[in-house]
Design a protein around this motif. Sequence first.
Motif, PDB file in Angstrom:
ATOM      1  N   ILE A  39       9.582   1.233  16.600  1.00  0.00           N
ATOM      2  CA  ILE A  39       9.444   0.836  18.001  1.00  0.00           C
ATOM      3  C   ILE A  39      10.001   1.962  18.854  1.00  0.00           C
ATOM      4  O   ILE A  39      11.118   2.430  18.635  1.00  0.00           O
ATOM      5  CB  ILE A  39      10.199  -0.476  18.299  1.00  0.00           C
ATOM      6  N   ASN A  40       9.222   2.388  19.829  1.00  0.00           N
ATOM      7  CA  ASN A  40       9.620   3.501  20.671  1.00  0.00           C
ATOM      8  C   ASN A  40      10.526   3.083  21.820  1.00  0.00           C
ATOM      9  O   ASN A  40      11.464   3.788  22.151  1.00  0.00           O
ATOM     10  CB  ASN A  40       8.376   4.207  21.226  1.00  0.00           C
ATOM     11  N   GLU A  41      10.237   1.955  22.439  1.00  0.00           N
ATOM     12  CA  GLU A  41      11.033   1.535  23.603  1.00  0.00           C
ATOM     13  C   GLU A  41      11.045   0.017  23.699  1.00  0.00           C
ATOM     14  O   GLU A  41      10.047  -0.639  23.391  1.00  0.00           O
ATOM     15  CB  GLU A  41      10.446   2.134  24.881  1.00  0.00           C
ATOM     16  N   VAL A  42      12.181  -0.526  24.131  1.00  0.00           N
ATOM     17  CA  VAL A  42      12.359  -1.955  24.362  1.00  0.00           C
ATOM     18  C   VAL A  42      12.874  -2.144  25.772  1.00  0.00           C
ATOM     19  O   VAL A  42      13.764  -1.411  26.214  1.00  0.00           O
ATOM     20  CB  VAL A  42      13.378  -2.561  23.374  1.00  0.00           C
ATOM     21  N   GLU A  43      12.307  -3.100  26.477  1.00  0.00           N
ATOM     22  CA  GLU A  43      12.837  -3.498  27.779  1.00  0.00           C
ATOM     23  C   GLU A  43      13.150  -4.985  27.726  1.00  0.00           C
ATOM     24  O   GLU A  43      12.297  -5.786  27.335  1.00  0.00           O
ATOM     25  CB  GLU A  43      11.842  -3.201  28.904  1.00  0.00           C
ATOM     26  N   LEU A  44      14.361  -5.346  28.083  1.00  0.00           N
ATOM     27  CA  LEU A  44      14.775  -6.737  28.230  1.00  0.00           C
ATOM     28  C   LEU A  44      14.817  -7.011  29.732  1.00  0.00           C
ATOM     29  O   LEU A  44      15.504  -6.305  30.466  1.00  0.00           O
ATOM     30  CB  LEU A  44      16.150  -6.963  27.603  1.00  0.00           C
ATOM     31  N   ARG A  45      14.066  -8.008  30.184  1.00  0.00           N
ATOM     32  CA  ARG A  45      13.920  -8.253  31.618  1.00  0.00           C
ATOM     33  C   ARG A  45      14.392  -9.658  31.991  1.00  0.00           C
ATOM     34  O   ARG A  45      14.043 -10.629  31.336  1.00  0.00           O
ATOM     35  CB  ARG A  45      12.456  -8.088  32.021  1.00  0.00           C
ATOM     36  N   ALA A  46      15.143  -9.759  33.078  1.00  0.00           N
ATOM     37  CA  ALA A  46      15.643 -11.046  33.562  1.00  0.00           C
ATOM     38  C   ALA A  46      14.536 -11.875  34.198  1.00  0.00           C
ATOM     39  O   ALA A  46      14.615 -13.099  34.224  1.00  0.00           O
ATOM     40  CB  ALA A  46      16.771 -10.836  34.558  1.00  0.00           C
ATOM     41  N   THR A  47      13.506 -11.213  34.696  1.00  0.00           N
ATOM     42  CA  THR A  47      12.353 -11.889  35.280  1.00  0.00           C
ATOM     43  C   THR A  47      11.094 -11.267  34.702  1.00  0.00           C
ATOM     44  O   THR A  47      11.097 -10.103  34.292  1.00  0.00           O
ATOM     45  CB  THR A  47      12.321 -11.754  36.823  1.00  0.00           C
ATOM     46  N   VAL A  48      10.021 -12.014  34.686  1.00  0.00           N
ATOM     47  CA  VAL A  48       8.750 -11.491  34.187  1.00  0.00           C
ATOM     48  C   VAL A  48       8.314 -10.353  35.109  1.00  0.00           C
ATOM     49  O   VAL A  48       8.225 -10.524  36.320  1.00  0.00           O
ATOM     50  CB  VAL A  48       7.687 -12.605  34.118  1.00  0.00           C
ATOM     51  N   HIS A 115       7.220  -1.083  23.392  1.00  0.00           N
ATOM     52  CA  HIS A 115       6.277   0.037  23.319  1.00  0.00           C
ATOM     53  C   HIS A 115       6.336   0.548  21.892  1.00  0.00           C
ATOM     54  O   HIS A 115       7.384   0.988  21.425  1.00  0.00           O
ATOM     55  CB  HIS A 115       6.673   1.153  24.290  1.00  0.00           C
ATOM     56  N   PRO A 116       5.226   0.442  21.157  1.00  0.00           N
ATOM     57  CA  PRO A 116       5.257   0.853  19.755  1.00  0.00           C
ATOM     58  C   PRO A 116       5.347   2.360  19.603  1.00  0.00           C
ATOM     59  O   PRO A 116       5.235   3.112  20.564  1.00  0.00           O
ATOM     60  CB  PRO A 116       3.927   0.336  19.225  1.00  0.00           C
ATOM     61  N   SER A 117       5.522   2.772  18.376  1.00  0.00           N
ATOM     62  CA  SER A 117       5.544   4.179  18.033  1.00  0.00           C
ATOM     63  C   SER A 117       4.115   4.724  18.077  1.00  0.00           C
ATOM     64  O   SER A 117       3.162   3.981  18.225  1.00  0.00           O
ATOM     65  CB  SER A 117       6.117   4.322  16.628  1.00  0.00           C
ATOM     66  N   GLY A 118       3.999   6.017  17.896  1.00  0.00           N
ATOM     67  CA  GLY A 118       2.674   6.622  17.820  1.00  0.00           C
ATOM     68  C   GLY A 118       2.275   7.380  19.067  1.00  0.00           C
ATOM     69  O   GLY A 118       1.214   7.965  19.129  1.00  0.00           O
ATOM     70  N   LYS A 119       3.128   7.389  20.085  1.00  0.00           N
ATOM     71  CA  LYS A 119       2.811   8.122  21.307  1.00  0.00           C
ATOM     72  C   LYS A 119       2.954   9.616  21.035  1.00  0.00           C
ATOM     73  O   LYS A 119       3.913  10.051  20.420  1.00  0.00           O
ATOM     74  CB  LYS A 119       3.752   7.711  22.435  1.00  0.00           C
ATOM     75  N   PRO A 120       2.017  10.407  21.498  1.00  0.00           N
ATOM     76  CA  PRO A 120       2.128  11.852  21.279  1.00  0.00           C
ATOM     77  C   PRO A 120       3.384  12.426  21.941  1.00  0.00           C
ATOM     78  O   PRO A 120       3.771  12.000  23.022  1.00  0.00           O
ATOM     79  CB  PRO A 120       0.869  12.402  21.944  1.00  0.00           C
ATOM     80  N   ASP A 121       4.025  13.379  21.282  1.00  0.00           N
ATOM     81  CA  ASP A 121       5.193  14.034  21.860  1.00  0.00           C
ATOM     82  C   ASP A 121       4.748  15.149  22.803  1.00  0.00           C
ATOM     83  O   ASP A 121       3.557  15.286  23.100  1.00  0.00           O
ATOM     84  CB  ASP A 121       6.122  14.546  20.758  1.00  0.00           C
ATOM     85  N   GLU A 122       5.702  15.943  23.278  1.00  0.00           N
ATOM     86  CA  GLU A 122       5.402  16.999  24.262  1.00  0.00           C
ATOM     87  C   GLU A 122       4.361  17.999  23.757  1.00  0.00           C
ATOM     88  O   GLU A 122       3.609  18.567  24.525  1.00  0.00           O
ATOM     89  CB  GLU A 122       6.687  17.756  24.645  1.00  0.00           C
ATOM     90  N   GLU A 123       4.323  18.214  22.437  1.00  0.00           N
ATOM     91  CA  GLU A 123       3.367  19.176  21.864  1.00  0.00           C
ATOM     92  C   GLU A 123       2.042  18.522  21.492  1.00  0.00           C
ATOM     93  O   GLU A 123       1.137  19.172  20.980  1.00  0.00           O
ATOM     94  CB  GLU A 123       3.969  19.833  20.618  1.00  0.00           C
ATOM     95  N   GLY A 124       1.925  17.214  21.709  1.00  0.00           N
ATOM     96  CA  GLY A 124       0.687  16.519  21.392  1.00  0.00           C
ATOM     97  C   GLY A 124       0.635  15.944  19.988  1.00  0.00           C
ATOM     98  O   GLY A 124      -0.357  15.350  19.597  1.00  0.00           O
ATOM     99  N   SER A 125       1.703  16.129  19.214  1.00  0.00           N
ATOM    100  CA  SER A 125       1.750  15.559  17.866  1.00  0.00           C
ATOM    101  C   SER A 125       2.187  14.104  17.950  1.00  0.00           C
ATOM    102  O   SER A 125       3.033  13.751  18.759  1.00  0.00           O
ATOM    103  CB  SER A 125       2.755  16.326  16.998  1.00  0.00           C
ATOM    104  N   SER A 126       1.615  13.271  17.102  1.00  0.00           N
ATOM    105  CA  SER A 126       1.981  11.866  17.103  1.00  0.00           C
ATOM    106  C   SER A 126       3.264  11.666  16.310  1.00  0.00           C
ATOM    107  O   SER A 126       3.436  12.209  15.222  1.00  0.00           O
ATOM    108  CB  SER A 126       0.867  11.019  16.481  1.00  0.00           C
ATOM    109  N   ILE A 127       4.197  10.908  16.905  1.00  0.00           N
ATOM    110  CA  ILE A 127       5.441  10.561  16.222  1.00  0.00           C
ATOM    111  C   ILE A 127       5.308   9.116  15.774  1.00  0.00           C
ATOM    112  O   ILE A 127       5.227   8.213  16.585  1.00  0.00           O
ATOM    113  CB  ILE A 127       6.645  10.728  17.159  1.00  0.00           C
ATOM    114  N   GLY A 128       5.230   8.893  14.475  1.00  0.00           N
ATOM    115  CA  GLY A 128       5.101   7.537  13.960  1.00  0.00           C
ATOM    116  C   GLY A 128       3.677   7.027  14.053  1.00  0.00           C
ATOM    117  O   GLY A 128       2.732   7.780  14.255  1.00  0.00           O
ATOM    118  N   SER A 129       3.531   5.716  13.920  1.00  0.00           N
ATOM    119  CA  SER A 129       2.214   5.098  13.935  1.00  0.00           C
ATOM    120  C   SER A 129       2.313   3.668  14.443  1.00  0.00           C
ATOM    121  O   SER A 129       3.285   2.970  14.140  1.00  0.00           O
ATOM    122  CB  SER A 129       1.627   5.103  12.522  1.00  0.00           C
TER     123      SER A 129
END
Length: 170
Positions: A39-48, A115-129
């Motif tokens: 998992i690339n990012e987690v957001e916990l939100r008090a409101t939708v 936000h799952p993994s797999g987003k391309p990094d600064e060089e365009g390479s995919s990190i994870g899947s």
Amino acid sequence: MLLWQKLLAQQVAAAVAYRYWRIYVTLTDAGGGSGGVQINEVELRATVGGPDLTSPSTPSLASSTLAPGYGPTQMVNNFLLGAPWASTGTPSTGSPEWARFDLGTPQVVREVALHPSGKPDEEGSSIGSVIYAPRNFIIQGANDGTNFTDVKAFTGQTAWSNTAFRSFAL
């Protein structure tokens, strides 16, 4: 009071504030095959749709970490182009993988965005899947960091995209 107002009032009243929040993963999109959770990012939100309660200084802990630089702090660093949290184990009902976040004081969380993994990094390479995104998971809360209560379970979550958050109302 109309029926819908009563139901809404019951739902709002049922929300519980917890200091510790946990994502408890029992299956990824990879199925029962090898590979841990990513998992690339987690957001916990008090409101939708509200602001994220986590920040890069939010203390976090995970059941396992693949390697240095892939720890649970990766999920709260607000940097989508970096490495994800990656667990070492393949999650299952009997052996889940989890990540825990300490909000410092009890807070009501009404939505979790992942936000799952797999987003391309600064060089365009995919990190994870994205195949290592959670398919079956439970959002849990606790005030002691140990004795967690299930808040809401999600099953059959597939078709993740590496370009967007997915939000889950609690």
